[in-house]
Motif scaffolding. Sequence first.
Motif, PDB file in Angstrom:
ATOM      1  N   LEU A 192       0.882  74.402 -51.504  1.00  0.00           N
ATOM      2  CA  LEU A 192      -0.357  75.151 -51.340  1.00  0.00           C
ATOM      3  C   LEU A 192      -0.355  75.915 -50.023  1.00  0.00           C
ATOM      4  O   LEU A 192      -0.707  77.102 -49.974  1.00  0.00           O
ATOM      5  CB  LEU A 192      -1.519  74.161 -51.381  1.00  0.00           C
TER       6      LEU A 192
ATOM      7  N   LEU B 277     -15.850  77.783 -55.739  1.00  0.00           N
ATOM      8  CA  LEU B 277     -15.278  78.315 -54.494  1.00  0.00           C
ATOM      9  C   LEU B 277     -14.185  79.333 -54.799  1.00  0.00           C
ATOM     10  O   LEU B 277     -14.109  80.390 -54.169  1.00  0.00           O
ATOM     11  CB  LEU B 277     -14.727  77.167 -53.651  1.00  0.00           C
TER      12      LEU B 277
ATOM     13  N   VAL C 283      -8.258  75.592 -54.733  1.00  0.00           N
ATOM     14  CA  VAL C 283      -7.202  74.946 -55.522  1.00  0.00           C
ATOM     15  C   VAL C 283      -6.976  73.519 -55.026  1.00  0.00           C
ATOM     16  O   VAL C 283      -6.827  72.585 -55.821  1.00  0.00           O
ATOM     17  CB  VAL C 283      -5.898  75.762 -55.444  1.00  0.00           C
TER      18      VAL C 283
ATOM     19  N   LEU D 299     -20.659  74.081 -49.763  1.00  0.00           N
ATOM     20  CA  LEU D 299     -20.474  75.252 -50.614  1.00  0.00           C
ATOM     21  C   LEU D 299     -21.585  76.268 -50.376  1.00  0.00           C
ATOM     22  O   LEU D 299     -21.346  77.478 -50.389  1.00  0.00           O
ATOM     23  CB  LEU D 299     -20.433  74.814 -52.081  1.00  0.00           C
TER      24      LEU D 299
ATOM     25  N   ALA E 254      -7.657  84.698 -49.658  1.00  0.00           N
ATOM     26  CA  ALA E 254      -6.536  83.833 -50.059  1.00  0.00           C
ATOM     27  C   ALA E 254      -6.725  82.420 -49.533  1.00  0.00           C
ATOM     28  O   ALA E 254      -6.470  81.430 -50.242  1.00  0.00           O
ATOM     29  CB  ALA E 254      -5.220  84.416 -49.556  1.00  0.00           C
ATOM     30  N   ILE E 255      -7.188  82.301 -48.285  1.00  0.00           N
ATOM     31  CA  ILE E 255      -7.385  80.962 -47.708  1.00  0.00           C
ATOM     32  C   ILE E 255      -8.445  80.200 -48.502  1.00  0.00           C
ATOM     33  O   ILE E 255      -8.274  79.024 -48.847  1.00  0.00           O
ATOM     34  CB  ILE E 255      -7.788  81.096 -46.224  1.00  0.00           C
ATOM     35  N   LEU E 256      -9.565  80.887 -48.811  1.00  0.00           N
ATOM     36  CA  LEU E 256     -10.630  80.203 -49.544  1.00  0.00           C
ATOM     37  C   LEU E 256     -10.151  79.817 -50.939  1.00  0.00           C
ATOM     38  O   LEU E 256     -10.470  78.728 -51.445  1.00  0.00           O
ATOM     39  CB  LEU E 256     -11.865  81.098 -49.644  1.00  0.00           C
ATOM     40  N   PHE E 257      -9.347  80.699 -51.554  1.00  0.00           N
ATOM     41  CA  PHE E 257      -8.825  80.366 -52.879  1.00  0.00           C
ATOM     42  C   PHE E 257      -7.921  79.132 -52.799  1.00  0.00           C
ATOM     43  O   PHE E 257      -7.992  78.239 -53.649  1.00  0.00           O
ATOM     44  CB  PHE E 257      -8.060  81.555 -53.458  1.00  0.00           C
ATOM     45  N   GLY E 258      -7.071  79.097 -51.750  1.00  0.00           N
ATOM     46  CA  GLY E 258      -6.214  77.927 -51.586  1.00  0.00           C
ATOM     47  C   GLY E 258      -7.017  76.653 -51.400  1.00  0.00           C
ATOM     48  O   GLY E 258      -6.677  75.602 -51.947  1.00  0.00           O
ATOM     49  N   LEU E 259      -8.112  76.746 -50.632  1.00  0.00           N
ATOM     50  CA  LEU E 259      -8.962  75.570 -50.458  1.00  0.00           C
ATOM     51  C   LEU E 259      -9.572  75.135 -51.786  1.00  0.00           C
ATOM     52  O   LEU E 259      -9.678  73.938 -52.075  1.00  0.00           O
ATOM     53  CB  LEU E 259     -10.071  75.867 -49.447  1.00  0.00           C
TER      54      LEU E 259
ATOM     55  N   TYR F 294     -20.177  90.263 -47.253  1.00  0.00           N
ATOM     56  CA  TYR F 294     -20.439  91.345 -48.208  1.00  0.00           C
ATOM     57  C   TYR F 294     -21.278  92.432 -47.560  1.00  0.00           C
ATOM     58  O   TYR F 294     -21.039  93.628 -47.777  1.00  0.00           O
ATOM     59  CB  TYR F 294     -21.179  90.811 -49.433  1.00  0.00           C
TER      60      TYR F 294
ATOM     61  N   VAL G 263     -13.667  70.265 -49.274  1.00  0.00           N
ATOM     62  CA  VAL G 263     -12.513  69.595 -49.882  1.00  0.00           C
ATOM     63  C   VAL G 263     -12.363  68.172 -49.358  1.00  0.00           C
ATOM     64  O   VAL G 263     -12.024  67.269 -50.116  1.00  0.00           O
ATOM     65  CB  VAL G 263     -11.246  70.426 -49.619  1.00  0.00           C
TER      66      VAL G 263
ATOM     67  N   TYR H 243     -26.297  82.789 -56.535  1.00  0.00           N
ATOM     68  CA  TYR H 243     -25.296  81.753 -56.246  1.00  0.00           C
ATOM     69  C   TYR H 243     -25.890  80.662 -55.367  1.00  0.00           C
ATOM     70  O   TYR H 243     -26.026  79.505 -55.772  1.00  0.00           O
ATOM     71  CB  TYR H 243     -24.090  82.378 -55.539  1.00  0.00           C
TER      72      TYR H 243
ATOM     73  N   LEU I 273     -13.975  81.176 -57.494  1.00  0.00           N
ATOM     74  CA  LEU I 273     -14.625  82.393 -57.996  1.00  0.00           C
ATOM     75  C   LEU I 273     -15.168  83.221 -56.842  1.00  0.00           C
ATOM     76  O   LEU I 273     -15.052  84.458 -56.826  1.00  0.00           O
ATOM     77  CB  LEU I 273     -15.759  82.019 -58.952  1.00  0.00           C
ATOM     78  N   ASN I 274     -15.735  82.540 -55.842  1.00  0.00           N
ATOM     79  CA  ASN I 274     -16.254  83.261 -54.683  1.00  0.00           C
ATOM     80  C   ASN I 274     -15.161  83.971 -53.925  1.00  0.00           C
ATOM     81  O   ASN I 274     -15.346  85.096 -53.448  1.00  0.00           O
ATOM     82  CB  ASN I 274     -16.979  82.278 -53.767  1.00  0.00           C
TER      83      ASN I 274
ATOM     84  N   PHE J  28       1.947  78.774 -50.351  1.00  0.00           N
ATOM     85  CA  PHE J  28       1.339  79.837 -51.160  1.00  0.00           C
ATOM     86  C   PHE J  28       0.385  80.689 -50.332  1.00  0.00           C
ATOM     87  O   PHE J  28       0.468  81.918 -50.329  1.00  0.00           O
ATOM     88  CB  PHE J  28       0.601  79.216 -52.348  1.00  0.00           C
ATOM     89  N   VAL J  29      -0.494  80.015 -49.592  1.00  0.00           N
ATOM     90  CA  VAL J  29      -1.472  80.760 -48.800  1.00  0.00           C
ATOM     91  C   VAL J  29      -0.765  81.552 -47.702  1.00  0.00           C
ATOM     92  O   VAL J  29      -1.092  82.716 -47.432  1.00  0.00           O
ATOM     93  CB  VAL J  29      -2.516  79.798 -48.212  1.00  0.00           C
TER      94      VAL J  29
ATOM     95  N   LEU K 221     -20.305  84.178 -46.907  1.00  0.00           N
ATOM     96  CA  LEU K 221     -19.720  85.254 -47.717  1.00  0.00           C
ATOM     97  C   LEU K 221     -20.723  86.366 -47.951  1.00  0.00           C
ATOM     98  O   LEU K 221     -20.348  87.542 -47.997  1.00  0.00           O
ATOM     99  CB  LEU K 221     -19.233  84.700 -49.055  1.00  0.00           C
TER     100      LEU K 221
END
Lengths: 108, 165
Positions: free
Chosen positions: B97, A45, A27, B33, A20-25, B44, B21, B60, A47-48, B100-101, B40
Amino acid sequence: MPPLPIPEHPPVAWYLILSAILFGLGVAGFLFRRNIITVFMSIELMLNAVNLSFIAFSYQLKQVSGHIFTFFVMVVAAAEAAVGLAIILTIYKNKSTLEVDEINSLNN
Amino acid sequence: MDSLFFLAFAAIAVACGINLVIQTHPITSALSLIGVMGSLAVLYLLLGAEFIAMVQLVVYAGAIMVLFVFVIMLLNAGAEKRVARPWKPYLVGAPLLVIFVGVASCILHDMLGDSDPVIFGSFTQGGAREIGRSLFTEYLLPFEVTSVLILIAILGAMVLARKEF
């Protein structure tokens, strides 16, 4: 040695919170950055982050389906990167800019 | 031990994500990135997804990011210019934001408070053998459709990269 205040094995929920944190970043980057390439990387990011969710749920449910979904998301991301970067090249050839604010020929 | 690994690589991922960002130069964002994707991949591996971790690194962090860096270098993209943008969207968007998080994290933590602890090595279905078997039996149709998608993407990229545009 005193026991650590954290559990020895991280629960699956931690992975989802990280996702969730990475998705927020992602966005935030998508909304706040003006360089079109950075905007595009923010999409990657996001998608990851979703991929991490899929893998975490796959672990929780002891199924391999999440891995397959992640694989397909990667394929779609690769196709998207190829087409998207070609579009960026074409935009730069025509407009000589990468700022998303200046690409407004469809505005009004 | 697993927790320490998780926290270390989660911290790297979040730090690289924040760097992506806040940096104005796209090449710095691209390298950040790559950092996110590498950490990541380790996560995994901790979740038992060996095949996906390797694909993450090769496809990726390898192929897609090389494409990005290639385009950044080709266009000689510099840092963003400082221009005055309306600040009201930031004022509304940034707290939204964060909320939301935060709400998502709380909900996840409450709903999945009794989720399984992730023990390294307890999930053994993530190897290439199991993924391949599932991919070529249960998910054969999506797999074949994917090849059409790739073909369309190649054609689209070629058409867009022609000289006439």
